[in-house]
Every structure is written in C-alpha cells, then in structure tokens.
Design a protein around this motif. Structure first.
Motif, PDB file in Angstrom:
ATOM      1  N   SER A  33       0.828  -1.195   0.000  1.00 33.92           N
ATOM      2  CA  SER A  33       0.000   0.000   0.000  1.00 33.92           C
ATOM      3  C   SER A  33       0.868   1.252   0.000  1.00 33.92           C
ATOM      4  O   SER A  33       2.038   1.218   0.380  1.00 33.92           O
ATOM      5  CB  SER A  33      -0.929   0.005   1.211  1.00 33.92           C
ATOM      6  OG  SER A  33      -0.179  -0.033   2.404  1.00 33.92           O
ATOM      7  N   PHE A  34       0.285   2.356  -0.439  1.00 29.25           N
ATOM      8  CA  PHE A  34       0.984   3.646  -0.446  1.00 29.25           C
ATOM      9  C   PHE A  34      -0.024   4.743  -0.152  1.00 29.25           C
ATOM     10  O   PHE A  34      -1.242   4.549  -0.275  1.00 29.25           O
ATOM     11  CB  PHE A  34       1.678   3.891  -1.798  1.00 29.25           C
ATOM     12  CG  PHE A  34       0.747   3.865  -2.981  1.00 29.25           C
ATOM     13  CD1 PHE A  34       0.105   5.019  -3.418  1.00 29.25           C
ATOM     14  CD2 PHE A  34       0.504   2.675  -3.663  1.00 29.25           C
ATOM     15  CE1 PHE A  34      -0.759   4.993  -4.505  1.00 29.25           C
ATOM     16  CE2 PHE A  34      -0.348   2.645  -4.751  1.00 29.25           C
ATOM     17  CZ  PHE A  34      -0.988   3.802  -5.185  1.00 29.25           C
ATOM     18  N   ALA A  35       0.493   5.887   0.249  1.00 28.89           N
ATOM     19  CA  ALA A  35      -0.349   7.041   0.554  1.00 28.89           C
ATOM     20  C   ALA A  35       0.403   8.302   0.162  1.00 28.89           C
ATOM     21  O   ALA A  35       1.621   8.277  -0.033  1.00 28.89           O
ATOM     22  CB  ALA A  35      -0.713   7.070   2.033  1.00 28.89           C
ATOM     23  N   ASP A  36      -0.322   9.406   0.040  1.00 29.83           N
ATOM     24  CA  ASP A  36       0.334  10.635  -0.430  1.00 29.83           C
ATOM     25  C   ASP A  36       1.282  11.239   0.602  1.00 29.83           C
ATOM     26  O   ASP A  36       1.921  12.253   0.340  1.00 29.83           O
ATOM     27  CB  ASP A  36      -0.675  11.672  -0.916  1.00 29.83           C
ATOM     28  CG  ASP A  36      -1.655  12.136   0.152  1.00 29.83           C
ATOM     29  OD1 ASP A  36      -1.445  11.793   1.334  1.00 29.83           O
ATOM     30  OD2 ASP A  36      -2.622  12.822  -0.196  1.00 29.83           O
ATOM     31  N   SER A  37       1.399  10.583   1.769  1.00 28.42           N
ATOM     32  CA  SER A  37       2.396  11.010   2.752  1.00 28.42           C
ATOM     33  C   SER A  37       3.702  10.234   2.623  1.00 28.42           C
ATOM     34  O   SER A  37       4.654  10.504   3.365  1.00 28.42           O
ATOM     35  CB  SER A  37       1.837  10.831   4.171  1.00 28.42           C
ATOM     36  OG  SER A  37       1.473   9.467   4.397  1.00 28.42           O
ATOM     37  N   ASP A  38       3.769   9.292   1.697  1.00 27.99           N
ATOM     38  CA  ASP A  38       4.983   8.502   1.502  1.00 27.99           C
ATOM     39  C   ASP A  38       6.080   9.327   0.832  1.00 27.99           C
ATOM     40  O   ASP A  38       5.844  10.448   0.371  1.00 27.99           O
ATOM     41  CB  ASP A  38       4.684   7.265   0.656  1.00 27.99           C
ATOM     42  CG  ASP A  38       4.030   6.150   1.464  1.00 27.99           C
ATOM     43  OD1 ASP A  38       4.326   6.043   2.668  1.00 27.99           O
ATOM     44  OD2 ASP A  38       3.220   5.415   0.887  1.00 27.99           O
ATOM     45  N   GLU A  39       7.281   8.730   0.755  1.00 30.51           N
ATOM     46  CA  GLU A  39       8.405   9.404   0.108  1.00 30.51           C
ATOM     47  C   GLU A  39       8.064   9.780  -1.323  1.00 30.51           C
ATOM     48  O   GLU A  39       7.412   9.032  -2.044  1.00 30.51           O
ATOM     49  CB  GLU A  39       9.630   8.470   0.083  1.00 30.51           C
ATOM     50  CG  GLU A  39      10.661   8.772   1.136  1.00 30.51           C
ATOM     51  CD  GLU A  39      11.894   7.890   0.975  1.00 30.51           C
ATOM     52  OE1 GLU A  39      12.446   7.799  -0.145  1.00 30.51           O
ATOM     53  OE2 GLU A  39      12.278   7.289   1.974  1.00 30.51           O
ATOM     54  N   ARG A  40       8.537  10.937  -1.742  1.00 33.30           N
ATOM     55  CA  ARG A  40       8.206  11.472  -3.062  1.00 33.30           C
ATOM     56  C   ARG A  40       8.614  10.520  -4.186  1.00 33.30           C
ATOM     57  O   ARG A  40       7.840  10.293  -5.124  1.00 33.30           O
ATOM     58  CB  ARG A  40       8.877  12.834  -3.246  1.00 33.30           C
ATOM     59  CG  ARG A  40       8.585  13.517  -4.576  1.00 33.30           C
ATOM     60  CD  ARG A  40       9.212  14.908  -4.588  1.00 33.30           C
ATOM     61  NE  ARG A  40      10.654  14.824  -4.361  1.00 33.30           N
ATOM     62  CZ  ARG A  40      11.559  14.719  -5.336  1.00 33.30           C
ATOM     63  NH1 ARG A  40      11.177  14.686  -6.593  1.00 33.30           N
ATOM     64  NH2 ARG A  40      12.846  14.674  -5.058  1.00 33.30           N
ATOM     65  N   ASP A  41       9.816   9.956  -4.117  1.00 34.82           N
ATOM     66  CA  ASP A  41      10.288   9.087  -5.186  1.00 34.82           C
ATOM     67  C   ASP A  41       9.412   7.845  -5.338  1.00 34.82           C
ATOM     68  O   ASP A  41       9.116   7.410  -6.453  1.00 34.82           O
ATOM     69  CB  ASP A  41      11.736   8.651  -4.916  1.00 34.82           C
ATOM     70  CG  ASP A  41      12.722   9.798  -5.088  1.00 34.82           C
ATOM     71  OD1 ASP A  41      12.325  10.847  -5.633  1.00 34.82           O
ATOM     72  OD2 ASP A  41      13.887   9.642  -4.689  1.00 34.82           O
ATOM     73  N   LEU A  42       8.979   7.287  -4.215  1.00 33.77           N
ATOM     74  CA  LEU A  42       8.106   6.113  -4.250  1.00 33.77           C
ATOM     75  C   LEU A  42       6.729   6.486  -4.791  1.00 33.77           C
ATOM     76  O   LEU A  42       6.146   5.775  -5.619  1.00 33.77           O
ATOM     77  CB  LEU A  42       7.979   5.519  -2.843  1.00 33.77           C
ATOM     78  CG  LEU A  42       7.100   4.276  -2.731  1.00 33.77           C
ATOM     79  CD1 LEU A  42       7.782   3.086  -3.396  1.00 33.77           C
ATOM     80  CD2 LEU A  42       6.789   3.955  -1.272  1.00 33.77           C
ATOM     81  N   LEU A  43       6.229   7.624  -4.344  1.00 34.75           N
ATOM     82  CA  LEU A  43       4.897   8.060  -4.755  1.00 34.75           C
ATOM     83  C   LEU A  43       4.847   8.358  -6.251  1.00 34.75           C
ATOM     84  O   LEU A  43       3.844   8.067  -6.920  1.00 34.75           O
ATOM     85  CB  LEU A  43       4.512   9.309  -3.960  1.00 34.75           C
ATOM     86  CG  LEU A  43       3.025   9.585  -3.793  1.00 34.75           C
ATOM     87  CD1 LEU A  43       2.357   8.465  -3.035  1.00 34.75           C
ATOM     88  CD2 LEU A  43       2.818  10.913  -3.076  1.00 34.75           C
ATOM     89  N   ALA A  44       5.919   8.901  -6.787  1.00 31.74           N
ATOM     90  CA  ALA A  44       5.963   9.208  -8.217  1.00 31.74           C
ATOM     91  C   ALA A  44       5.874   7.938  -9.058  1.00 31.74           C
ATOM     92  O   ALA A  44       5.182   7.897 -10.077  1.00 31.74           O
ATOM     93  CB  ALA A  44       7.244   9.972  -8.546  1.00 31.74           C
ATOM     94  N   ILE A  45       6.560   6.884  -8.622  1.00 31.61           N
ATOM     95  CA  ILE A  45       6.478   5.603  -9.324  1.00 31.61           C
ATOM     96  C   ILE A  45       5.083   5.011  -9.175  1.00 31.61           C
ATOM     97  O   ILE A  45       4.537   4.392 -10.100  1.00 31.61           O
ATOM     98  CB  ILE A  45       7.532   4.623  -8.773  1.00 31.61           C
ATOM     99  CG1 ILE A  45       8.947   5.138  -9.045  1.00 31.61           C
ATOM    100  CG2 ILE A  45       7.351   3.231  -9.380  1.00 31.61           C
ATOM    101  CD1 ILE A  45       9.329   5.187 -10.503  1.00 31.61           C
ATOM    102  N   ALA A  46       4.467   5.203  -8.011  1.00 31.90           N
ATOM    103  CA  ALA A  46       3.152   4.626  -7.732  1.00 31.90           C
ATOM    104  C   ALA A  46       2.046   5.207  -8.604  1.00 31.90           C
ATOM    105  O   ALA A  46       0.977   4.608  -8.727  1.00 31.90           O
ATOM    106  CB  ALA A  46       2.803   4.837  -6.257  1.00 31.90           C
TER     107      ALA A  46
END
Length: 396
Positions: A33-46
C-alpha cells in the motif's frame, strides 16, 4: 484548522480489486500500500496510469469512486483542454464539490489532482475546499514554462499552507518554446533550474505530446507510437536528458497519452507478437487487445520504459490495466535487481536466469528503480508474464 483529517494516512494499493486467490496465483510479492504522505520518489512511481476526466462530468465524485473500485489509483480532474471556455467556472465548482464528497469515501486514498488553466484556479480551488482537502494530492500545471512556472509553483506552495498539507505539483511540458529546436535548450535549462528550486514540491514531470504535435499540425495515427513521430521524440529525448538523470538531480517523467480505444481499419500489422499468447492459451485475448488498439498502447508503454519514462497519462479506463500490468516487476527482473543491489563492489556476474550479464555499477540505478516499482506494483511469480496479469485485469 483541524488537521486530523488531512494528516491521517489514507492508503491505496495497486491490483487491490483482484480476488485474493488470483493475487496469490499472480504475485510472489503482492503490491504494498501507499499514501500521499509517503516518500516522493516512491509516490511518483506509484502513479502508474493516471486517468484524466473532464471536471464538467455529472456525478464526478461517483465516477472517481467507481474507478477506484476498478483499480485506478491516480486521477486528474481536468479544468483545461477538456473543458470549454464558458464552462470553466462551473467545472471548478464541480471539482471542488467532488473532492469534498470523495473525502468521506474509500476513494479518498487515491492520488487526486486538479489540472488548472491559470494560477488563480489554484487559490480558488484551495480556498473553496472543506473536507475535500483530505482528498486532494496536488495540481497539474499545463504548458509549464520558464516564465509561468515559478508563479504556478508559488501558488501551489500557498495552497499547501492554506490547507495545512503538503500538495504536489506535476508540470506538463508541451509549450512551443520547448518544442522549437532553436529555443529548446535554453528553455529546458531554465525549467531544470526552476524545478530544482522546488524539488520537494514536484511529484513528476508529465509530457504533453498532443500539444507538441499540434505545434506542427500533426495528429499521430493509431498505427504508430509517439516514438515514430521524430519531431516529438526528439523533444522527449531532450526532456529525459535534462530532467530524467539518475544522479539525484532528476525527476520521474511520465509518458504521453494514448488517445485511441475503438475498432478501426488497420493499415499495418498488429504490434503484438502472437507467440507469448499462444504459449499461454490466450490467442483470443490477443485478438481482443488488437481490436481495441491496445497493441499500440502496449508497444508504446514498452518504448516509454526503454526511454527512461515511468507511468502514463490515460484518457480511457480500458488503458489503466495495460499501463499498470506492464509496471509490475517480473520474477526475473526482481532477482536481477536483488543481486545487483546486494553487491558491495563492482564487477560482473551472470544473471540467475543464465541469459544475461549483470554489471553491478552500471545497472545499479536501474535496480534501484526496479525495487521501487516492486514495492508498489508487486513482483510476479516465476513464469507469470504480462499476459496472465493483463488477462486477470481485463476479464474481471
């Protein structure tokens, strides 16, 4: 301001709409799972496939909720090209109303953006939101350029302060100054400096190939990928060169839209080889993909990845499965990445699959990106290809 609703972690997960037994059959490691509070680099891939929808649509909140239940994890409510000039104000109000409603649904964890027309739209949206601030991830900035860019990014920062949460910006590179050969290098250098100053605010850089084509009066045919349009692919190559570097100065760059989704008379042969489908008893499924022009989309996704691009803008729900299925990490890719990341020194060694050589230093950046993809899109079981994954997604 009560920030509890804003700061509470609201999660999404790719392929969460698949049945548990299907996910177990497909994945060695299921997507996390991911959320918009996660690390920017991970969120961009997500981001994966980011679905655009005109903000004028009736029942906009219900549409977003429905798409979330179908596996869409990132969407853009569009106030720009998809909206007629006289409808902008009503579209903006409709987008705000939708975000406020979405905040109380399961779709609140989706990565949701508003694509604005002008700087004032950012403040107007932010100032009008109530509960919807929990659903908003950020803003998409069209026709981003050296002159307009800083003002837009300052406005996103102001909106973040107003709403009490970190909002992201996704600039769209598509302006004539960027496309024209004689002004491109200066424009890209300036844009690169602007984005560097706002690094933590920039989630990803999006490519607007439709506007680029318009500069030359071109409309790409469905039998071709964007990489067959030389004047546009030259721009894409320069964007990746300036903004996609893996030395810590670059950004995730997302692929341009594929705009076809219906049957048509074909001039060229399909772009999908028959063999992978024959091996997996999926010949009829291949015919379905070809009939819906998804063979061209699949080809373009593969070329996106080969050219340093992750994820893609989409304008039809049927495209989401294709983009996200090809984002999952295969068993072979994953174990190559583990071997490379686990090496303390340089050198070279044969892949565990005995079909390639892994060079520990040159392939390390690739391995790091692969690990991020594996985190959010999962790792398939040995022998599972995009054919099985895409079949499971399309057959639901």
């Amino acid at each position: 301001m009560d920030l509890i609703a804003v700061t509470e972690r609201r999660e999404m997960q790719h392929f969460q709409h698949l049945e548990d037994d299907v996910r177990e059959q497909l994945f060695l490691h299921a997507p996390r799972s991911f959320a918009d509070s996660d690390e920017r680099d991970l969120l961009a891939i997500a981001l994966g496939a980011t679905l655009y929808v005109p903000a004028t649509r009736a029942g906009l909140a219900d549409i977003v909720v429905k798409r979330a239940s179908e596996g869409v994890s990132s969407m853009v409510l569009d106030l720009e090209d998809a909206v007629a000039d006289h409808e902008v104000e009503s579209a903006r109000a409709n987008a705000v109303d939708a975000l406020d409603k979405i905040a109380s649904t399961d779709a609140v964890g989706m990565l949701l953006f508003v694509r604005v027309r002008e700087v004032a739209d950012i403040h107007k949206v932010a100032a009008s939101l109530t509960e919807g601030r929990a659903a908003l991830t950020g803003f998409v900035i069209p026709k981003f350029g050296s002159e307009s860019g800083p003002v837009f990014l300052d406005a996103v920062a102001d909106a973040s302060e107003l709403l009490g949460k970190h909002l992201y910006a996704m600039p769209v590179l598509e302006s004539p100054a960027l496309v024209h050969r004689d002004t491109r290098d200066l424009e890209l250098r300036t844009i690169s400096g602007i984005l560097a100053q706002h690094r933590e605010r920039i989630l990803a850089v999006r490519i607007g190939a439709t506007d680029m084509c318009s500069t030359f009066g071109i409309r790409r045919d469905r039998d071709l990928t964007i990489y067959d349009v030389r004047v546009v692919v030259d721009v894409i190559a320069d964007i990746v060169n300036y903004l996609g570097r893996a030395d810590g100065s670059g950004f995730v760059i997302t692929g341009p839209v594929w705009e076809y989704f219906a049957d048509h008379e074909r001039m060229f042969r399909p772009m999908l080889r028959a063999t992978p489908f024959e091996e997996h008893d999926a010949v009829r499924f291949r015919q379905h993909l070809v009939s819906r022009d998804l063979d061209g989309l699949l080809r373009e996704i593969a070329l996106d990845r080969a050219n340093g691009i992750q994820g893609k803008t989409v304008i039809h729900p049927s495209h989401v499965a294709a983009v996200n299925a090809l984002s999952a990490v295969t068993h072979e890719e994953y174990h190559d990445a583990l071997d490379i990341l686990g090496a303390d020194a340089g050198g070279v060694q044969a892949s565990g699959y005995r079909n390639k050589m892994n060079e520990m230093k040159p392939h390390r950046n690739w391995a790091h990106q692969t690990a991020l993809r594996a985190h959010v899109f999962g790792v398939t079981n040995k022998g599972i290809t995009f054919v099985e994954l895409l079949t499971a997604l399309v057959d639901r």
